[in-house]
Design a protein around this motif. Structure first.
Motif, PDB file in Angstrom:
ATOM      1  N   GLN A 153     -84.366  57.189  24.629  1.00  0.00           N
ATOM      2  CA  GLN A 153     -85.256  56.245  25.318  1.00  0.00           C
ATOM      3  C   GLN A 153     -85.037  56.302  26.828  1.00  0.00           C
ATOM      4  OE1 GLN A 153     -84.525  52.410  23.560  1.00  0.00           O
ATOM      5  NE2 GLN A 153     -85.549  52.936  21.645  1.00  0.00           N
ATOM      6  N   PHE A 157     -88.278  56.963  28.918  1.00  0.00           N
ATOM      7  CA  PHE A 157     -88.752  55.897  29.808  1.00  0.00           C
ATOM      8  C   PHE A 157     -88.868  56.401  31.251  1.00  0.00           C
ATOM      9  CE2 PHE A 157     -87.978  51.890  32.299  1.00  0.00           C
ATOM     10  CZ  PHE A 157     -89.095  51.193  31.862  1.00  0.00           C
ATOM     11  N   ASN A 160     -92.373  61.262  33.040  1.00  0.00           N
ATOM     12  CA  ASN A 160     -93.828  61.145  33.071  1.00  0.00           C
ATOM     13  C   ASN A 160     -94.496  62.214  32.210  1.00  0.00           C
ATOM     14  OD1 ASN A 160     -93.001  60.492  36.302  1.00  0.00           O
ATOM     15  ND2 ASN A 160     -94.042  58.922  35.111  1.00  0.00           N
ATOM     16  N   GLN A 184     -95.622  56.172  20.965  1.00  0.00           N
ATOM     17  CA  GLN A 184     -96.568  55.068  21.098  1.00  0.00           C
ATOM     18  C   GLN A 184     -95.854  53.723  20.940  1.00  0.00           C
ATOM     19  OE1 GLN A 184     -99.142  56.885  21.519  1.00  0.00           O
ATOM     20  NE2 GLN A 184    -100.649  55.314  22.041  1.00  0.00           N
ATOM     21  N   HIS A 187     -93.514  53.004  23.891  1.00  0.00           N
ATOM     22  CA  HIS A 187     -94.231  52.605  25.107  1.00  0.00           C
ATOM     23  C   HIS A 187     -94.682  51.138  25.021  1.00  0.00           C
ATOM     24  CE1 HIS A 187     -93.760  56.414  26.846  1.00  0.00           C
ATOM     25  NE2 HIS A 187     -94.776  57.041  26.286  1.00  0.00           N
ATOM     26  N   GLN A 188     -95.085  50.728  23.824  1.00  0.00           N
ATOM     27  CA  GLN A 188     -95.471  49.311  23.652  1.00  0.00           C
ATOM     28  C   GLN A 188     -94.269  48.399  23.865  1.00  0.00           C
ATOM     29  OE1 GLN A 188     -97.222  49.282  19.762  1.00  0.00           O
ATOM     30  NE2 GLN A 188     -99.109  50.267  20.488  1.00  0.00           N
ATOM     31  N   SER A 190     -91.579  48.922  25.549  1.00  0.00           N
ATOM     32  CA  SER A 190     -90.979  48.952  26.890  1.00  0.00           C
ATOM     33  C   SER A 190     -91.974  48.604  28.000  1.00  0.00           C
ATOM     34  CB  SER A 190     -90.377  50.338  27.153  1.00  0.00           C
ATOM     35  OG  SER A 190     -91.376  51.333  27.016  1.00  0.00           O
ATOM     36  N   ALA A 191     -93.231  48.321  27.631  1.00  0.00           N
ATOM     37  CA  ALA A 191     -94.297  48.139  28.633  1.00  0.00           C
ATOM     38  C   ALA A 191     -93.949  47.078  29.672  1.00  0.00           C
ATOM     39  CB  ALA A 191     -95.605  47.796  27.943  1.00  0.00           C
ATOM     40  N   ARG A 194     -91.959  48.308  32.685  1.00  0.00           N
ATOM     41  CA  ARG A 194     -92.456  49.371  33.575  1.00  0.00           C
ATOM     42  C   ARG A 194     -92.973  48.806  34.878  1.00  0.00           C
ATOM     43  NH1 ARG A 194     -92.502  54.264  31.321  1.00  0.00           N
ATOM     44  NH2 ARG A 194     -93.270  55.227  33.204  1.00  0.00           N
ATOM     45  N   PRO A 201     -96.623  56.111  31.611  1.00  0.00           N
ATOM     46  CA  PRO A 201     -95.661  56.395  30.533  1.00  0.00           C
ATOM     47  C   PRO A 201     -95.863  57.832  30.042  1.00  0.00           C
ATOM     48  CG  PRO A 201     -96.990  54.442  30.033  1.00  0.00           C
ATOM     49  CD  PRO A 201     -97.571  55.047  31.259  1.00  0.00           C
ATOM     50  N   GLN A 203     -96.573  61.023  28.163  1.00  0.00           N
ATOM     51  CA  GLN A 203     -97.259  61.516  26.963  1.00  0.00           C
ATOM     52  C   GLN A 203     -96.952  63.000  26.812  1.00  0.00           C
ATOM     53  OE1 GLN A 203    -101.440  60.365  27.673  1.00  0.00           O
ATOM     54  NE2 GLN A 203    -101.197  59.092  25.852  1.00  0.00           N
TER      55      GLN A 203
END
Ligand SMILES: Nc1ncnc2c1ncn2[C@@H]1O[C@H](COP(=O)(O)OP(=O)(O)OP(=O)(O)O)[C@@H](O)[C@H]1O
Ligand SMILES: [Mg+2]
Length: 299
Positions: A153, A157, A160, A184, A187-188, A190-191, A194, A201, A203
């Motif tokens: 993570q 995190f 990019n 996915q 990212h939710q 840890s949103a 950010r 995030p 991809q």
């Protein structure tokens, strides 16, 4: 600004570490300033580049290893950087421009024993410290284990872009699919941590086929991978410009031998690299891959 990139696949043993170390070396040879983080507790990249003696010293105390920024929490990423990590027998610098932040086996404790402050997850602690040295580099690369647990993570995190090493088999395709799902979710999760300054995030931006044996036709597995990638792009779960890299890395004995020598393949003699009929070899593959990565800058 440094490009921050994780190499990851949920399938183990596909060549993530070999690809990232040899691509990092190829980038450094091109004159890029490269920092490689080892986020796999197996410590393969660290033992490879430091060689056993130097790595043993760090493993004995844990001092100088990435886990020290979490426990005891006194370590600072900027102080953990081993500058120009690749050395010859008498300590001479063999590859200026390639730096490493090593890990030791204690990184496994991040997944279990570590409690920390729930308002400051490990990936946030890491990202904030990384931000203080980012400007020193053109590329910051994260070697991750085949999962997105706490150590990975940190890399994901801060990244990019994500590149997926794959073998031409069904398991690599499953590993890629699982990776996109887990990404996915992460990212939710840890949103809220950010900041806009961190950019998007990460991809998946590319897939790299590795360990391809001479004469083996990989068109079918490649086509299946392309179809899956297209589905993810349509669903906006992969970067719009994501592609299967034109460059693929051949299967070559020297890749395995280089680990024992403690050198990236580019520093093993060209004769050892079993040149193919046109004079190119696996060293050329990594160089081409590095060039393709440099050119692959679009979203
Ligand atoms: N192009 C190649 N040619 C020959 N052998 C290779 C090649 N790439 C990787 N290997 C070998 O395959 C094995 C697995 O590679 P590597 O450790 O890089 O995979 P990994 O995906 O990082 O594994 P893990 O999931 O355990 O982290 C190693 O023994 C490595 O030397
Ligand atoms: Mg590995």
């Amino acid at each position: 600004m440094a490009r921050k990139i994780s190499f990851i696949n949920y399938k183990g043993g596909v060549g993530k570490t070999s690809l990232i170390v040899n691509t990092a070396a190829a980038l450094a040879k091109m004159g890029k300033r490269v920092l490689l983080f080892d986020f796999d507790t197996q410590s393969n990249a660290s033992i490879w580049l430091l060689k056993l003696d130097r790595w043993n010293k760090i493993n004995a105390t844990g001092e100088g290893a990435i886990y020290s920024i979490f426990d005891p929490g006194r370590g600072q990423v900027k102080d953990l950087v081993v500058k120009d990590v690749v050395e010859g027998k008498s300590g001479e610098k063999l590859l200026p421009g390639l730096d490493l932040v090593p890990t030791t086996f204690n990184l496994v404790d991040l997944e279990n024993e570590y409690t920390g402050d729930p308002k400051r997850p490990p990936y946030l602690v890491f990202q904030e410290q990384l931000a203080t040295i980012e400007a020193n580099y053109d590329f910051i690369l994260f070697d991750c284990p085949p999962n997105i647990l706490r150590a990975s993570q940190c890399g994901v995190f801060a990244s990019n872009e994500i590149y997926v090493p794959a073998n031409p088999d069904a398991l690599s395709l499953i590993g890629f699919t699982l990776l996109v799902e887990k990404l996915q979710k992460f990212h939710q999760l840890s949103a809220s941590f950010r900041r806009t300054s961190m950019g998007a995030p990460a991809q998946v931006h590319g897939i790299v086929f590795n360990s391809i044996k001479t004469g083996v036709d990989i068109e079918v597995p490649k086509m299946r991978m392309q179809l899956r990638l297209n589905q993810f792009k349509t669903a906006k779960r992969a970067a719009p410009g994501a592609k299967i890299f034109d460059t693929q890395i051949r299967d070559a004995m020297v890749v395995r031998r280089a680990v024992a020598l403690g050198l990236p393949v580019a520093l093993v003699s060209a004769e050892a690299a079993d040149a193919g009929p046109t004079g190119d070899n696996v060293i050329t593959d990594y160089r081409k891959l590095a060039n393709e990565l440099v050119a692959h800058v679009q979203g």
